[in-house]
Design an enzyme around this catalytic site. Structure first.
Site, PDB file in Angstrom:
ATOM      1  N   ASP A  68       0.993  -1.312  -0.049  1.00  0.00           N
ATOM      2  CA  ASP A  68       0.423   0.017  -0.227  1.00  0.00           C
ATOM      3  C   ASP A  68       1.021   1.181   0.001  1.00  0.00           C
ATOM      4  O   ASP A  68       1.403   1.371   0.781  1.00  0.00           O
ATOM      5  CB  ASP A  68      -0.495  -0.007   0.791  1.00  0.00           C
ATOM      6  CG  ASP A  68      -2.088   0.741   1.102  1.00  0.00           C
ATOM      7  OD1 ASP A  68      -2.225   1.483   0.045  1.00  0.00           O
ATOM      8  OD2 ASP A  68      -1.800   2.009   2.361  1.00  0.00           O
ATOM      9  N   THR A 101      -3.233   5.744  -3.897  1.00  0.00           N
ATOM     10  CA  THR A 101      -1.863   6.522  -3.097  1.00  0.00           C
ATOM     11  C   THR A 101      -0.433   6.009  -4.509  1.00  0.00           C
ATOM     12  O   THR A 101       0.197   7.449  -4.307  1.00  0.00           O
ATOM     13  CB  THR A 101      -1.727   5.981  -1.708  1.00  0.00           C
ATOM     14  OG1 THR A 101      -1.894   4.527  -1.547  1.00  0.00           O
ATOM     15  CG2 THR A 101      -2.813   6.565  -0.798  1.00  0.00           C
ATOM     16  N   THR A 102      -0.889   4.973  -4.700  1.00  0.00           N
ATOM     17  CA  THR A 102       0.635   4.492  -4.963  1.00  0.00           C
ATOM     18  C   THR A 102       0.617   5.504  -6.860  1.00  0.00           C
ATOM     19  O   THR A 102       1.505   6.314  -7.059  1.00  0.00           O
ATOM     20  CB  THR A 102       0.763   2.648  -5.749  1.00  0.00           C
ATOM     21  OG1 THR A 102       0.698   2.472  -4.532  1.00  0.00           O
ATOM     22  CG2 THR A 102       2.652   3.117  -6.114  1.00  0.00           C
ATOM     23  N   ASP A 413      -9.373   0.172   1.716  1.00  0.00           N
ATOM     24  CA  ASP A 413      -9.378   0.638   0.127  1.00  0.00           C
ATOM     25  C   ASP A 413     -10.623   0.673  -0.743  1.00  0.00           C
ATOM     26  O   ASP A 413     -10.954   1.430  -0.922  1.00  0.00           O
ATOM     27  CB  ASP A 413      -8.024   0.354  -0.556  1.00  0.00           C
ATOM     28  CG  ASP A 413      -6.635   0.479  -0.141  1.00  0.00           C
ATOM     29  OD1 ASP A 413      -7.057   1.948   0.784  1.00  0.00           O
ATOM     30  OD2 ASP A 413      -5.642   0.167  -0.444  1.00  0.00           O
TER      31      ASP A 413
END
Length: 560
Positions: A68, A101-102, A413
């Protein structure tokens, strides 16, 4: 050390402290870009279903194993100021939409990397920023055209949507289970907002969602080591880790009447130290009797409403336990405020602050079954089978704490994805299809941009390709061949749109598992519109902010 040349015949004049380090102009910008590149490279391999895991050790010897993006960057200790601001990006993305987020870090890093040649060509950072902002507006228009409206009650489409988020995570082996749990939890917690005033003007407000979905407060995840992940479930009600206050109290009640309190069922203690002087022994007995009568009165006021379960956030004295057990009432004490709110919402009860203010309407009657269960060494209280629970508990079982923590992050998520779609029921194709469509659209639009802003404008289009490129890279297929084929497909779709005069949706992207080119409509990989748009906005805006830094001064004043 920064020095200024003094008058002729004098030495240099010191302006800044000698210990201060300072980078200015192009040197500062290039140092920022290399820091952003380093951060993007840390998590580049964690994008897509074929992602790698990172193992992080903290100073206390704890181990975190995850892919994550937000979790990795939160644990990494970074000293460069620009790298720190990049890490803030993923945190902001996580808080705002909970996913992507990545992608946001990789995109922002790529935007900065592609600005490097422009800086070397002596293009002023403000010109680059203007070009980037223009490209952002164009990209958002393309996303709007690509978007597909969805019905949130269409379970198959929603399942596929959540799968695209969870498929890239560690728990993808239990995909169907996780997806179902995420959907069930969010749909339980979601409730329509009552717009009492019928205010029409607020319809255009982005925060005026028709639904209220408070996952953080009303969907609690309870992690219990042991069992296996397939034993996990979403309760139609709530559970908490508490045992009854008295061993003789009932441990299973069907259709219980539940009373919630946030006052202590014991004699009131003085706020500050209280001294009482007693001269007569009878007075002592009178005082004890008064205390007992006070507790007895409180219990009688409760018993009058014939509840089956009494839950309080404060303490319950031994005497109160005795009275309640005698009246066949099960009592729980010192429950957390948050848990109490969840119980109230699930059972339809109202939390009462004083026992003399209890009314019949405050009693919760919507719970179908109360049961005490022993899991491992501990007792858990289950309030299950509620009629229309607006709160739920998600019970996660798994082999070890590490596994449970990772599954919880993945489930979080997935729930955020469902929440975003409930808020804004529009979808965009995943698998790098949206990014490639935006990239092609920007390249075509860039040809019409005049002057020096054309370079930065086209750079954003090129930067968007980093997502399909990284997906292909993580699959282990030939990156150049795959991305070129995808680009050619989207270019032919753009040509078709220009000829026909109307925008043709084109959903081809990369299958993250095999690396082949597929139509995302057939594969069923969709992502929430709000996540994609937020990712693009955040990435471009942060790249603009970092580009405008032209001076880094470290070693500020010492505090006296």
């Amino acid at each position: 050390m920064q020095a200024m040349q003094g008058p002729p015949g004098y030495g240099p004049v010191m302006v800044l402290n000698q210990k201060t380090k300072r980078q200015t102009g192009r040197q500062a910008q290039l140092s920022n870009i290399s820091a952003a590149r380093a951060v993007a490279d840390i998590i580049r391999t964690t994008l897509g279903p074929r992602s790698m895991l990172k193992m992080l050790l903290d100073p206390m010897g704890g181990v975190v194993i995850t892919n994550d993006g937000n979790c990795i960057l939160r644990e990494v200790d970074v000293s460069h100021p620009t790298a720190k601001s990049m890490i803030e990006l993923s945190r902001a993305q996580d808080e705002e939409v909970g996913d992507g987020t990545t992608s946001v870090i990789i995109l922002a890093g790529e935007m900065l990397i592609l600005s490097e040649p422009l800086i070397h060509d002596n293009l002023h950072p403000t010109v680059i920023v203007q070009g980037y902002n223009k490209a952002l507006q164009e990209a958002l228009k393309i996303c709007e055209k690509l978007a597909l409206n969805v019905d949130i009650h269409d379970k198959d489409r929603m399942m596929k949507l959540v799968q695209s988020s969870i498929g890239t995570k560690f728990s993808s082996r239990w995909n169907d289970k996780m997806v179902e749990m995420a959907l069930q939890a969010v749909m339980t917690v979601a409730r329509p907002k009552g717009d009492k005033n019928g205010d029409k003007s607020s319809a255009s407000n982005p925060y005026n969602h028709k639904m209220e979905v408070d996952i953080k407060r009303y969907a609690k995840v309870e992690k219990i080591p042991g069992g296996e992940i397939s034993d996990s479930c979403v309760l139609k009600g709530v559970m908490f880790n508490k045992d009854t206050t008295h061993s003789k109290m009932r441990r299973r009640i069907e259709k219980p009447r539940i009373l919630l309190l946030d006052c202590p069922l014991e004699y009131k203690k003085g706020e500050s130290q209280t001294n009482v002087e007693i001269t007569n022994t009878d007075d002592w007995n009178t005082m004890l009797r008064m205390e007992e009568e006070y507790v007895e009165n409180m219990c009688m006021e409760i018993i009058a409403f014939q509840p089956d379960i009494v839950i309080t956030e404060k303490g319950v004295s031994d005497l109160a336990q005795h009275y309640l057990a005698k009246a066949n009432i099960t009592a729980f004490r010192r429950l957390r405020k948050t848990d109490n709110n969840r119980v109230a919402r699930a059972t339809g009860a109202t939390i009462v602050s004083r026992t003399d203010e209890i009314q019949e309407t405050d009693i919760g009657t919507e719970c179908g079954l109360f049961e005490m269960k022993k899991i491992g060494d501990e007792w858990f209280c289950f309030l299950d089978e509620c009629e229309d629970p607006k709160a739920c508990t998600i019970v996660l079982r798994g082999g070890s704490k590490d596994v449970l923590n990772e599954v919880e992050r993945n489930l979080h998520d997935a729930m955020e994805v469902v929440r975003n779609v409930v808020y804004d029921p529009k979808l965009l194709p995943g698998g790098g299809a949206t990014e490639m469509a935006v990239s092609m659209g920007l390249r075509r639009a860039g040809l019409k941009v005049e002057g020096v802003q054309q370079g930065p404008f086209l750079a954003v289009g090129e930067a968007m390709e980093v997502i399909p490129r990284t997906l292909a890279q993580n699959c282990g297929v030939s990156v150049i061949r795959t991305v070129t084929q995808l680009r050619a497909k989207h270019a032919s779709a753009c040509d078709g749109s220009e000829k026909s005069g109307e925008y043709q949706k084109y959903n081809w992207g990369i299958n993250g598992t095999t690396g082949e080119l597929v139509d995302m409509e057939e594969l069923g990989i969709w992502e929430p519109f709000s996540v994609k748009v937020q990712t693009i906005k955040t990435a471009i805006e942060s790249a603009c902010m970092i580009l405008r830094i032209d001076d880094i001064v470290s070693g500020s004043k010492k505090s006296i």
